[in-house]
Structure formats: structure tokens, C-alpha cells
Design a protein around this motif. Structure first.
Motif: not given
Ligand SMILES: C[S@@+](CC[C@H](N)C(=O)[O-])C[C@H]1O[C@@H](n2cnc3c(N)ncnc32)[C@H](O)[C@@H]1O
Length: 360
Positions: A45-48, A79-86, A94-95, A101-102
Motif C-alpha cells: 500500500n505504501v508503494l502504491a 521477482g517482477g513485482v516492483v519496477k526499478y530505475d537504476p 505499477p498500478a 496486491l493492496t
């Protein structure tokens, strides 16, 4: 078969492909177990709610330790759940991923079920002993079980109760509005019954469950909601034999892990008044393993069966039918109990569960 013949028939490419499959399984299991921690800590929820953010900002918003949050995020990224910008060291959910997941997620919060995977690890040592001795376990052995069931009930039952589930039992809503006696057998923390008590103030609701902590929680929730038409009582339903007391009886996912499911169904039938209705929800898998190859989340359900539903029934000295006892067995037990009419339903949005409407 000789070793030479065995070597000849050994398919190396199939073995290599299977190695890849096992690797993927290990990865998925790790992601699922970590998803459970994210769910419990409210991290999804925090991430969303945040734009792409650093681990420091996410940890600060979640009021958690950054070092742990960063490592958890790495699991979610790989694991492909969260996107990362190095370049920006920024993480983003992503929404479309947040949608399952929320808390209150529109597609149902699947992270709730990640807790079942995490619990397999928590129970490992006790389960190894069960395998060796054949003995069972007690509900108290499982940390957070009733909290997990309450979350599950909120999604699979409460959210659909008035719009989709009660209409399965034609005529019951009118009777609930007029005022009848209702029992929920194996009510756990009682969310479904509390929802009914809120909707139908003219009816009176009783919830029975084996577990004192769940009953205490249910009574406290009803008290806070200022409901006066509901009561919860700790009661072992083994040998249940009240007669002619209720107009409507429900059980939500509460028959297969009883000591003696057939005796319970017989007892519930006896507790119904003439013209009474029993609405029974259970897991919709088949009694035959081969029919469940494509059943949704079949491996998880068999794992929950092995780690929970089977041992808690065996722990009561029961049959240990397990989560995947099968809708066929459930239906034949209802018929065997003497219900003259038994209807089976599967709701379109919920292929994992089966609903029976049995009339007295
Ligand atoms: C899978 S949980 C479902 C709980 C609840 N109906 C829900 O949907 O959240 C099964 C419930 O059956 C209860 N139960 C198991 N054996 C029982 C028994 N012998 N007597 C009364 N309740 C029992 C457990 O304590 C547990 O709360």
C-alpha cells in the motif's frame, strides 16, 4: 531395468528443462514468502501511494528499517513485482500490479494468500514430526491463522455476501428481512455473520467455533459495532445435536477440517427447523487428483491441506479429509444426511469455491 537401459532412456534435455523449472519454483516460493512480509507490513500500500521513490523514502513512509526494506525491494524487483530505475535508484509498484496486491484491491488482494506460503515455513518442524508419527496439530499451533481467515473471508465472502452469495438461496433474503434465527457453524472471527447481522437487524445471529481466541475477537468486534442481534459462543461442534432451532445455517470453509464432517452435516440438518436452509461454502476442487491439474492454485491448496486442514482434523482425532476432499464428497454427504434438495453453485468471479444450498 539395467543401468545401461536406464541410461539409454534418460532424456537429458527433459532433465535440463526440469532443472530450470525447479529453479523457477524456488524463486517463486521465495518471492511469495517475502510478499507475505510485505503484506503484513503494509509495504504494497505504501508503494502504491508513492511515485517512483528510493528505498530510503519508502522505508521512511512505511516507518521501517531501510536496510531491510531495500533487501525486500530487491526480491520484489527480481521477482517482477516492483519496477526499478537504476539511474535514479527509484522503485515503483505499477498500478496494474497494485490492483491485486493492496488492501481493498479491485481484483482481490492476492498478497493475503502469500501468508499461507510463509506459514508453511513456520510449521516445517512440527509438520516433519507429523509425517513421522501420523499425529495431528491444534489450531493454536498456527500463528495468525484466524487473522488470515478473517482476511480471506473479507474478500471471498463478505465482499460478495449480499450481492451474489445470499441470492443463491432463493427466498432467504426476504426471510432474513422479516426476522429469523441464523447459525454460522465454525464462524472463526465471525466477519460474515457480523455482516449479515448489520444488514438484517430483525434477525438473530449465533456463531459457534472451537477456538476461544477467535470467539473473543468476534464478540469484541460485534460489541464495537454496537450490534445487539448477534452472539458468539465457543463450542466444539463434534457431536453437535441441537434440534429445530434455526431457520438458516451457514458454514464458510468450515466442514472439511472438522473431526467428523458427515456427523456435523447431520447435526446441522437436525438443528434446522422444517423449511430451513443450509448454505455451505467449501473449496471447489475435485475429490480426484487428476481432475485438479488445472484447478486454480491447486498446488497451494494441496500444500495448505497438507500443512493445515489435514493435521487440524487429525489433531481432533478426525478423518483428515483435507482441503481438497472434493465437491463430490461434500455433495454426497449432504445427500446422505437426508436433505431432500441439494443445489451446487459456482460463482463466476470465484472458481475456487463451491456453494451448496440444501433445504430441509
Ligand atoms: C477454515 S476456518 C473458517 C473460519 C470462518 N468460517 C471463516 O470463513 O473465516 C475453519 C473453522 O472451523 C473451526 N472448527 C474446526 N473444528 C471445529 C469443531 N470441532 N467445532 C467448532 N469449530 C471448529 C475452526 O476453529 C475454524 O475457525
Amino acid at each position: 531395468m539395467s543401468l545401461a537401459a536406464e541410461t539409454q532412456t534418460f532424456d537429458m534435455s527433459a532433465a535440463e528443462a526440469f532443472t530450470g523449472q525447479v529453479g523457477a519454483t524456488l524463486n517463486s516460493g521465495a518471492v511469495a514468502a517475502m510478499m507475505s512480509i510485505g503484506h503484513r507490513l503494509g509495504l504494497f500500500n505504501v508503494l502504491a501511494e508513492m511515485p517512483p521513490s528510493t528505498s530510503g523514502a519508502i522505508a521512511e513512509r512505511a516507518e521501517l528499517a531501510e536496510r531491510y526494506v531495500r533487501e525486500w525491494l530487491a526480491v520484489m524487483v527480481t521477482g517482477g513485482v516492483v519496477k526499478y530505475d537504476p539511474a535514479k535508484k527509484a522503485y515503483h509498484l505499477p498500478a496494474e500490479h497494485a490492483a491485486c496486491l493492496t488492501h481493498g484491491a479491485p481484483l482481490g488482494n492476492l498478497a493475503v494468500y502469500a501468508q499461507a506460503v510463509a506459514q508453511l515455513g513456520q510449521m516445517q518442524e512440527m509438520l516433519i514430526t507429523c509425517f513421522e508419527t501420523g499425529e495431528g496439530l491444534r489450531y493454536d499451533d498456527y500463528p495468525c491463522f484466524h487473522q488470515f481467515m478473517e482476511e480471506d473471508s473479507g474478500q471471498t465472502v463478505v465482499a460478495q455476501l449480499v450481492d451474489a452469495i445470499l441470492p443463491l438461496a432463493e427466498g432467504i433474503e426476504e426471510r432474513l428481512e422479516a426476522g429469523i434465527e441464523v447459525l454460522d457453524a465454525g464462524c472463526g472471527r465471525g466477519r460474515a455473520l457480523i455482516e449479515m447481522a448489520r444488514h438484517f437487524p430483525a434477525s438473530r445471529f449465533t456463531g459457534y467455533d472451537l477456538c476461544g481466541d477467535a470467539i473473543e475477537y468476534a464478540n469484541e468486534t460485534a460489541r464495537k459495532a454496537a450490534l445487539t442481534n448477534i452472539r458468539f459462543k465457543q463450542r466444539d461442534l463434534t457431536g453437535y445435536d441441537e434440534k429445530n432451532r434455526f431457520d438458516f445455517i451457514t458454514s464458510f470453509d468450515a466442514v472439511h477440517d472438522q473431526k467428523d464432517p458427515q456427523a456435523l452435516i447431520r447435526g446441522l440438518k437436525g438443528a434446522l427447523k422444517p423449511g430451513g436452509v443450509y448454505l455451505m461454502q467449501d473449496i471447489g476442487g475435485s475429490a480426484r487428483l487428476e481432475n485438479n491439474f488445472d484447478f486454480p492454485m491447486a498446488s497451494l491448496l494441496y500444500a495448505v491441506s497438507c500443512a493445515h486442514c489435514t493435521p487440524v482434523s487429525l489433531g481432533q482425532g478426525g478423518l483428515g479429509l483435507g482441503t481438497m476432499w472434493g465437491w463430490e464428497m461434500a455433495k454426497s454427504m449432504l445427500e446422505e444426511a437426508g436433505f431432500p434438495s441439494v443445489e451446487k453453485h459456482v460463482l463466476p468471479h470465484d472458481p475456487m469455491n463451491v456453494w451448496f444450498v440444501a433445504r430441509n
